[in-house]
Design a protein around this motif. Structure first.
Motif, PDB file in Angstrom:
ATOM      1  N   LYS A 153       0.832  -1.200   0.000  1.00  0.00           N
ATOM      2  CA  LYS A 153       0.000   0.000   0.000  1.00  0.00           C
ATOM      3  C   LYS A 153       0.870   1.254   0.000  1.00  0.00           C
ATOM      4  O   LYS A 153       1.828   1.357   0.758  1.00  0.00           O
ATOM      5  CB  LYS A 153      -0.910   0.001   1.225  1.00  0.00           C
ATOM      6  N   ARG A 154       0.510   2.212  -0.831  1.00  0.00           N
ATOM      7  CA  ARG A 154       1.177   3.510  -0.855  1.00  0.00           C
ATOM      8  C   ARG A 154       0.343   4.475  -0.025  1.00  0.00           C
ATOM      9  O   ARG A 154      -0.849   4.631  -0.280  1.00  0.00           O
ATOM     10  CB  ARG A 154       1.330   4.000  -2.297  1.00  0.00           C
ATOM     11  N   ASP A 155       0.970   5.124   0.945  1.00  0.00           N
ATOM     12  CA  ASP A 155       0.219   5.959   1.879  1.00  0.00           C
ATOM     13  C   ASP A 155       0.040   7.393   1.398  1.00  0.00           C
ATOM     14  O   ASP A 155      -1.045   7.969   1.521  1.00  0.00           O
ATOM     15  CB  ASP A 155       0.927   5.975   3.246  1.00  0.00           C
ATOM     16  N   PHE A 156       1.113   7.983   0.874  1.00  0.00           N
ATOM     17  CA  PHE A 156       1.106   9.400   0.541  1.00  0.00           C
ATOM     18  C   PHE A 156       1.776   9.646  -0.807  1.00  0.00           C
ATOM     19  O   PHE A 156       2.562   8.823  -1.290  1.00  0.00           O
ATOM     20  CB  PHE A 156       1.859  10.217   1.608  1.00  0.00           C
ATOM     21  N   SER A 157       1.489  10.809  -1.359  1.00  0.00           N
ATOM     22  CA  SER A 157       2.244  11.347  -2.491  1.00  0.00           C
ATOM     23  C   SER A 157       3.090  12.498  -1.961  1.00  0.00           C
ATOM     24  O   SER A 157       2.587  13.371  -1.238  1.00  0.00           O
ATOM     25  CB  SER A 157       1.288  11.848  -3.575  1.00  0.00           C
ATOM     26  N   LEU A 158       4.369  12.490  -2.292  1.00  0.00           N
ATOM     27  CA  LEU A 158       5.322  13.461  -1.770  1.00  0.00           C
ATOM     28  C   LEU A 158       5.627  14.510  -2.839  1.00  0.00           C
ATOM     29  O   LEU A 158       6.190  14.192  -3.892  1.00  0.00           O
ATOM     30  CB  LEU A 158       6.614  12.750  -1.350  1.00  0.00           C
ATOM     31  N   ALA A 159       5.264  15.761  -2.570  1.00  0.00           N
ATOM     32  CA  ALA A 159       5.497  16.844  -3.528  1.00  0.00           C
ATOM     33  C   ALA A 159       6.952  17.292  -3.491  1.00  0.00           C
ATOM     34  O   ALA A 159       7.710  16.963  -2.562  1.00  0.00           O
ATOM     35  CB  ALA A 159       4.578  18.019  -3.214  1.00  0.00           C
ATOM     36  N   GLN A 160       7.356  18.065  -4.475  1.00  0.00           N
ATOM     37  CA  GLN A 160       8.735  18.550  -4.554  1.00  0.00           C
ATOM     38  C   GLN A 160       9.122  19.366  -3.325  1.00  0.00           C
ATOM     39  O   GLN A 160      10.284  19.352  -2.905  1.00  0.00           O
ATOM     40  CB  GLN A 160       8.910  19.393  -5.822  1.00  0.00           C
ATOM     41  N   ASP A 161       8.169  20.102  -2.739  1.00  0.00           N
ATOM     42  CA  ASP A 161       8.479  20.930  -1.574  1.00  0.00           C
ATOM     43  C   ASP A 161       8.380  20.164  -0.259  1.00  0.00           C
ATOM     44  O   ASP A 161       8.541  20.734   0.820  1.00  0.00           O
ATOM     45  CB  ASP A 161       7.576  22.165  -1.519  1.00  0.00           C
ATOM     46  N   GLY A 162       8.110  18.845  -0.352  1.00  0.00           N
ATOM     47  CA  GLY A 162       8.040  18.014   0.837  1.00  0.00           C
ATOM     48  C   GLY A 162       6.653  17.820   1.407  1.00  0.00           C
ATOM     49  O   GLY A 162       6.483  17.044   2.361  1.00  0.00           O
ATOM     50  N   ARG A 163       5.645  18.474   0.856  1.00  0.00           N
ATOM     51  CA  ARG A 163       4.288  18.297   1.383  1.00  0.00           C
ATOM     52  C   ARG A 163       3.734  16.925   1.009  1.00  0.00           C
ATOM     53  O   ARG A 163       3.999  16.400  -0.065  1.00  0.00           O
ATOM     54  CB  ARG A 163       3.357  19.393   0.853  1.00  0.00           C
TER      55      ARG A 163
END
Length: 245
Positions: A153-163
């Motif tokens: 399972k993938r929990d999150f998507s990580l943006a370039q700024d770390g969000r």
């Protein structure tokens, strides 16, 4: 910042690891000869933590005996024997035993190996990354290919700024939550007094644009089933052999 206090979530029942956990609490199950909770405690001590709250519930006397012999930091017990508080409620109760400075939070059954000598540890990096002016929480995350024992399972998507945002089909840069948080205790000042899931606060932080993630260096292991014990030990053996060559 150097974070000097912590909370370790260790009160789970470990039902998926029965029959081993019929007689021993899950955090004390040994992986490669070492109780799982000691991987978390040692990682915290290596990062400069001086005192940690650990919550206990199932087979608590065994936990108290083990924690009483740990010498690398002060251990404070949050007793949940009468009422199990779930991840969020357990954290909220444990935070009341610490001061108002920033805190590291870890799960007792998730750990990592393969950190490099001579560079900051993952928890040191997480403490430096955490900025309470911009963040409610900073989560240590891991890419799926660097995990053992995880269900995919993938929990999150990580943006370039770390969000971080919750992962959905087709989103880029998926990561798995690696079971470590840097946060300010004041975040839980409005927490309910009964049991609740920590995910509630993840979602609140996402809604405010204040949940951030840092990618783990090394290899992450989760041990939630009997089969996962062998998988974890084989991974530790393999990575140790590579590191020694």
């Amino acid at each position: 910042m150097t974070i000097k206090q912590a909370m370790v979530l260790a009160a789970g029942l470990g039902t998926r690891m029965r029959p081993i956990t019929d007689n021993i609490p899950k955090p004390l199950v040994k992986i490669a000869g070492k109780p799982m909770i000691d991987y978390a405690l040692d990682a915290l001590a290596d990062a400069g933590v001086e005192r940690a709250v650990v919550n206990v519930h199932y087979l608590a006397d065994q936990m108290l005996d083990h924690l009483g012999s740990y010498r690398r930091m002060e251990i404070i017990i949050s007793d949940e024997r009468e009422h199990l508080m779930n991840s969020g409620g357990g954290l909220a109760k444990g935070l009341m035993l610490l001061d108002r400075d920033a805190v590291l939070v870890m799960n007792a059954d998730l750990f990592w190996i393969g950190e490099r000598d001579g560079v900051p540890t993952n928890l040191e990096r997480l403490g430096e990354f955490f900025d309470p002016e911009r963040m409610d929480m900073a989560l240590l995350c891991v890419e799926l290919q660097h995990t053992t024992g995880h269900n995919g399972k993938r929990d999150f998507s990580l943006a370039q700024d770390g969000r971080l945002t919750r992962y959905g089909d087709g989103m880029v840069d998926p990561v798995v939550y690696a079971g470590a948080i840097a946060m300010s205790p004041s975040l839980f000042d409005d927490a309910p007094s009964d049991a609740f899931n920590l995910n509630i606060y993840f979602d609140k932080a996402i809604a405010r644009g204040r949940l951030y993630g840092l990618v783990l260096q090394g290899h992450w292991l989760t041990v939630g089933t009997l089969e996962a014990i062998g998988e974890a030990e084989e991974t530790i053996r393999r990575i140790s052999e590579v590191a020694s060559t």
